[in-house]
Structure formats: structure tokens, C-alpha cells
Design a protein around this motif. Structure first.
Motif, PDB file in Angstrom:
ATOM      1  N   UNK A 246       0.890  -1.226   0.119  1.00  0.00           N
ATOM      2  CA  UNK A 246      -0.053  -0.021  -0.038  1.00  0.00           C
ATOM      3  C   UNK A 246       0.906   1.113  -0.063  1.00  0.00           C
ATOM      4  N   UNK A 247       0.848   2.063  -0.852  1.00  0.00           N
ATOM      5  CA  UNK A 247       1.477   3.412  -1.025  1.00  0.00           C
ATOM      6  C   UNK A 247       1.121   4.324  -0.068  1.00  0.00           C
ATOM      7  N   UNK A 248       2.183   4.991   0.446  1.00  0.00           N
ATOM      8  CA  UNK A 248       1.717   6.163   1.518  1.00  0.00           C
ATOM      9  C   UNK A 248       1.176   7.290   0.280  1.00  0.00           C
TER      10      UNK A 248
ATOM     11  N   UNK B  22      -0.806   1.075   6.519  1.00  0.00           N
ATOM     12  CA  UNK B  22       0.326   1.360   5.323  1.00  0.00           C
ATOM     13  C   UNK B  22       1.723   1.328   5.924  1.00  0.00           C
ATOM     14  N   UNK B  23       1.784   1.878   7.129  1.00  0.00           N
ATOM     15  CA  UNK B  23       3.033   2.080   7.855  1.00  0.00           C
ATOM     16  C   UNK B  23       3.726   0.690   8.438  1.00  0.00           C
ATOM     17  N   UNK B  24       2.706  -0.379   8.421  1.00  0.00           N
ATOM     18  CA  UNK B  24       3.054  -1.465   8.940  1.00  0.00           C
ATOM     19  C   UNK B  24       2.651  -1.808  10.592  1.00  0.00           C
ATOM     20  N   UNK B  25       1.591  -1.285  10.849  1.00  0.00           N
ATOM     21  CA  UNK B  25       1.030  -1.584  12.251  1.00  0.00           C
ATOM     22  C   UNK B  25       0.183  -2.691  12.145  1.00  0.00           C
TER      23      UNK B  25
ATOM     24  N   UNK C  73      10.080   4.400   2.455  1.00  0.00           N
ATOM     25  CA  UNK C  73       8.617   4.945   1.874  1.00  0.00           C
ATOM     26  C   UNK C  73       8.372   6.168   2.178  1.00  0.00           C
ATOM     27  N   UNK C  74       8.766   6.794   3.469  1.00  0.00           N
ATOM     28  CA  UNK C  74       8.799   8.223   3.593  1.00  0.00           C
ATOM     29  C   UNK C  74       9.489   8.942   2.666  1.00  0.00           C
ATOM     30  N   UNK C  75      10.637   8.555   2.481  1.00  0.00           N
ATOM     31  CA  UNK C  75      11.651   9.285   1.645  1.00  0.00           C
ATOM     32  C   UNK C  75      10.802   9.183   0.159  1.00  0.00           C
ATOM     33  N   UNK C  76      10.405   8.314  -0.529  1.00  0.00           N
ATOM     34  CA  UNK C  76       9.842   8.222  -1.749  1.00  0.00           C
ATOM     35  C   UNK C  76       8.593   9.271  -1.974  1.00  0.00           C
ATOM     36  N   UNK C  77       7.968   8.963  -0.518  1.00  0.00           N
ATOM     37  CA  UNK C  77       6.451   9.818  -0.756  1.00  0.00           C
ATOM     38  C   UNK C  77       6.788  11.361  -0.866  1.00  0.00           C
ATOM     39  N   UNK C  78       8.102  11.779  -0.100  1.00  0.00           N
ATOM     40  CA  UNK C  78       8.259  13.118  -0.174  1.00  0.00           C
ATOM     41  C   UNK C  78       8.944  13.573  -1.600  1.00  0.00           C
ATOM     42  N   UNK C  79       9.948  12.654  -2.184  1.00  0.00           N
ATOM     43  CA  UNK C  79      10.453  13.056  -3.377  1.00  0.00           C
ATOM     44  C   UNK C  79       9.397  13.142  -4.498  1.00  0.00           C
TER      45      UNK C  79
END
Length: 227
Positions: free
Chosen positions: A29-31, A143-146, A195-201
Motif C-alpha cells: 500500500x503506497x503512502x 500502510x506504515x506496518x501496524x 517509503x517516507x523518503x519516496x513519498x516526499x520526493x
């Protein structure tokens, strides 16, 4: 013969359906983030000086502007005043000993703190506090793995990594024009960091970020300011 062919078709259809279901389960699941860009300068800071108690923190006054799509990285040693600056930027005027902070009209800030000392209660109470739909928050946490069983745990009993993911999930869900994130990668696993880095970029939001992971800050930053 006809009966056998029909049976074969049903079997193949069943196999295809199961493969598709499995594919859907395995597809990550994409952030996403609830970012609302503006077309004007977000904030103008002139000759800013900050204090903690009676102690002056900065060697020299800060001057900068934050324009749409820019991601300012604040750099400096621990205790140099980076977190204090983020608080001052949000209107905590008792931290300001000089200079001015001017935000554009009705800018919505989403803030992720460095610490979560007072975090407690249920996820429902947390969602209500930030005026979010619980279902949206839970979906972002997944999505963050919870793990689902963690949804019933009191927030005060969550690990530091879980509390960090909760704060980031909330920030991604709430509508915002600009993000102020204080050490967002602390206690996070490598996959979540990527995942967070990809979302921001990919999303190119406007941000002010404090983080000691230089690989991350070099990947997402557009301008840098040493404190």
C-alpha cells in the motif's frame, strides 16, 4: 466432453481469482499525504533569535523564506536550538527574543514532534483530537506496518517506533499546506524510512525538517540552514 470443458473453465477461473486476490494482498500500500499546495511564499523569517529559559541559543539571527515546494533542512548539533525554532515558528512567542516570523494568511501547518511524553488514550481519542476519521488513521497506520492487534493498545504503552509512526500517520492524514517534522525517522525501520523518503520526493510538499540522517535530508532537501 462439454461437461469436462466447463469444469476446466471453472477451475481455471477459480485459480485466476485466487491469484488476483493473492496479488492484491502482496501489493504494498503506497503512502499518501493530504497536501494542499499554495502559490505564495509560506513564511518569511527576519533576524529571528530564540531562547530556552534565559539562555540565548543561536550564534547569529536567522533569516530565510520558505516558498512553495521548498524543503528547508535545519542542521546543527543536539541542543543547538533546532526544535526550539520549530516551536517558535508555530507561534510560541515566549521562545522568541528578537526578530519576526510572518506566515501567509491561513496556512495550515502539520507538525510532528520529536518527543511523545504526554501521549496516552485510545486511537479513537487521538483521531478525535485532530479532527480525523478513525478509519483514515487506521488505514494509514496499516500502510506504515501496524499490526491490527496494536489498534487496541493504549498509546502510552506503544513502543517509540509505534508512537513515531502514529504521529507520521496523523500528519499524512490531516490537511496541510506545510509540514514541520522534527526528527521523523527516529526509531523507524529501514523500509518505513524508504517509503517516507519516496513519498516526499514524489509529492514535493513544502516542509521544514530536522533530522540527523544525512542520506535522507540530502534526498529530500532543497535548501539547508546551519544553526
Amino acid at each position: 466432453m462439454k461437461k469436462a470443458q466447463n469444469t476446466l473453465k471453472r477451475t481455471e477461473a477459480g485459480i485466476e481469482q485466487k491469484q488476483q486476490l493473492l496479488k492484491n494482498v502482496e501489493t504494498p500500500q503506497v503512502l499518501t499525504l493530504n497536501y494542499h499546495p499554495l502559490s505564495k511564499t509560506f513564511v518569511t523569517v527576519q533576524d529571528l533569535q530564540v531562547i530556552r529559559g534565559e539562555r540565548q541559543l543561536l550564534n547569529s539571527a536567522l533569516n530565510f523564506e520558505l516558498k512553495p515546494g521548498e524543503r528547508l533542512v535545519l542542521q546543527g548539533l543536539n541542543g543547538s536550538g533546532k526544535s526550539t525554532i520549530l516551536h517558535a515558528l508555530q507561534g510560541e512567542t515566549f521562545l522568541i527574543s528578537g526578530g519576526t516570523v510572518h506566515w501567509a494568511h491561513q496556512v495550515k501547518i502539520s507538525y510532528v514532534s520529536q518527543t511523545f511524553d504526554n501521549l496516552s488514550g485510545s486511537l479513537q481519542e487521538y483521531a478525535d483530537q485532530y479532527h480525523l476519521e478513525l478509519s483514515d488513521l487506521l488505514n494509514m497506520l496499516r500502510k506504515l506496518g501496524f499490526e491490527r492487534q496494536t489498534f487496541q493498545v493504549d498509546l502510552s504503552q506503544m513502543s517509540m517506533g509505534q508512537q513515531r509512526k502514529l504521529a507520521i500517520a496523523r500528519s499524512l492524514c490531516e490537511p496541510a499546506n506545510v509540514y514541520l517534522w522534527d526528527e521523523p525517522l527516529n526509531y523507524l525501520d529501514v523500509i518505513t524510512r524508504q517509503e517516507i523518503e519516496t513519498l516526499i520526493t514524489e509529492s514535493q510538499p513544502t516542509m521544514i525538517v530536522v533530522d540527523h540522517d544525512t542520506t535522507f535530508t540530502e534526498a529530500i532537501g532543497t535548501k539547508y540552514l546551519s544553526i
